[in-house]
Design an enzyme around this catalytic site. Structure first.
Site, PDB file in Angstrom:
ATOM      1  N   ASP A  27       0.837  -1.203   0.000  1.00 52.37           N
ATOM      2  CA  ASP A  27       0.000   0.000   0.000  1.00 52.37           C
ATOM      3  C   ASP A  27       0.870   1.251   0.000  1.00 52.37           C
ATOM      4  O   ASP A  27       0.584   2.230  -0.708  1.00 52.37           O
ATOM      5  CB  ASP A  27      -0.907  -0.027   1.231  1.00 52.37           C
ATOM      6  CG  ASP A  27      -1.768   1.209   1.349  1.00 52.37           C
ATOM      7  OD1 ASP A  27      -2.533   1.496   0.409  1.00 52.37           O
ATOM      8  OD2 ASP A  27      -1.677   1.902   2.377  1.00 52.37           O
ATOM      9  N   GLU A  45      -1.945  -5.375  -3.621  1.00 51.34           N
ATOM     10  CA  GLU A  45      -0.976  -4.620  -2.824  1.00 51.34           C
ATOM     11  C   GLU A  45       0.150  -5.527  -2.346  1.00 51.34           C
ATOM     12  O   GLU A  45       1.317  -5.124  -2.325  1.00 51.34           O
ATOM     13  CB  GLU A  45      -1.678  -3.958  -1.640  1.00 51.34           C
ATOM     14  CG  GLU A  45      -2.620  -2.831  -2.040  1.00 51.34           C
ATOM     15  CD  GLU A  45      -3.417  -2.274  -0.888  1.00 51.34           C
ATOM     16  OE1 GLU A  45      -3.954  -1.156  -1.018  1.00 51.34           O
ATOM     17  OE2 GLU A  45      -3.528  -2.953   0.163  1.00 51.34           O
TER      18      GLU A  45
END
Length: 227
Positions: free
Chosen positions: A49, A121
């Site tokens: 992320d 992610e």
């Protein structure tokens, strides 16, 4: 570590061959398949992320050198949120490589937006850990493609815009209600209604509750702007 055929195929779609394939295995392992000897992808998701955020922030600054922070922030959010990650995951068929427990597999986990977004992610972090930031950045920009260039000039959240419209006219905040939920648990469909105190209403349907609310707000904004 031997990489299964589906992971080899995923490597080809990612455009990256892992020197440490165990990182990719971990990136596609959902918590429903974790064990004391098998780590899931949650820690990689946390890292990925941040890597994605830095790449998108740099890309937006490079793409529009005159944009203000107020313009960049909503564009950034549109590019890094779970829905965007899940869309990219679907494009590379990441779901086919996910390692899921039986319950998740039976409930359609390979198609779930949250699982796909998290895994995307985690894969980003796996590439970063395997080959460094430059390689991860190149992969992200390739997979996100034209999204950076085509993100709306003002990607402002329609719900925020509608609330500000109501506040400017001294109306209470818009009210959102679920009109209907249909479809199986693994692929629900939501119909959401939004109402204003002045009696106006609009509704929209989507497979994500959040997206349905956004679409309803967007429909309402279109109506109020006519007046």
């Amino acid at each position: 570590m031997k990489v299964a055929n589906e992971l080899k195929a995923l490597e080809a779609r990612l455009g990256h061959s892992f020197s440490r394939p165990e990182l990719l295995v971990r990136a596609v392992t959902h918590s429903s398949m974790s064990s004391p000897t098998r780590q899931d992808n949650q820690r990689l998701e946390f890292l990925g992320d941040r890597v994605l955020g830095l790449v998108m922030a740099e890309a937006l600054l490079e793409h529009d050198k005159s944009a203000s922070e107020g313009q960049l922030a909503p564009r950034f959010n549109a590019l890094v949120r779970k829905e965007a990650c899940a869309d990219v995951a679907r494009e590379i068929d990441l779901g086919a490589a996910l390692k899921l427990g039986r319950s998740e597999m039976m409930s359609g986990g390979r198609r779930k937006q949250a699982l796909l977004g998290d895994a995307m992610e985690a894969v980003i972090a796996a590439v970063y850990r395997d080959a460094g930031f430059d390689v991860a950045r190149a992969m992200i920009l390739r997979l996100w493609g034209s999204r950076v260039q085509s993100v709306e000039a003002d990607a402002r959240d329609p719900k925020t815009s509608l609330q500000e419209w109501a506040q400017a006219r001294k109306l209470p905040p818009p009210r959102y209600e679920m009109v209907k939920r249909s479809g199986p648990d693994h692929a629900p469909v939501f119909t959401i209604s939004v109402q204003l105190e002045n009696g106006m209403a609009a509704e929209a349907t989507d497979n994500s509750k959040r997206k349905a609310e956004q679409a309803a707000a967007k429909a309402m904004l279109a109506e109020v702007e006519k007046g």
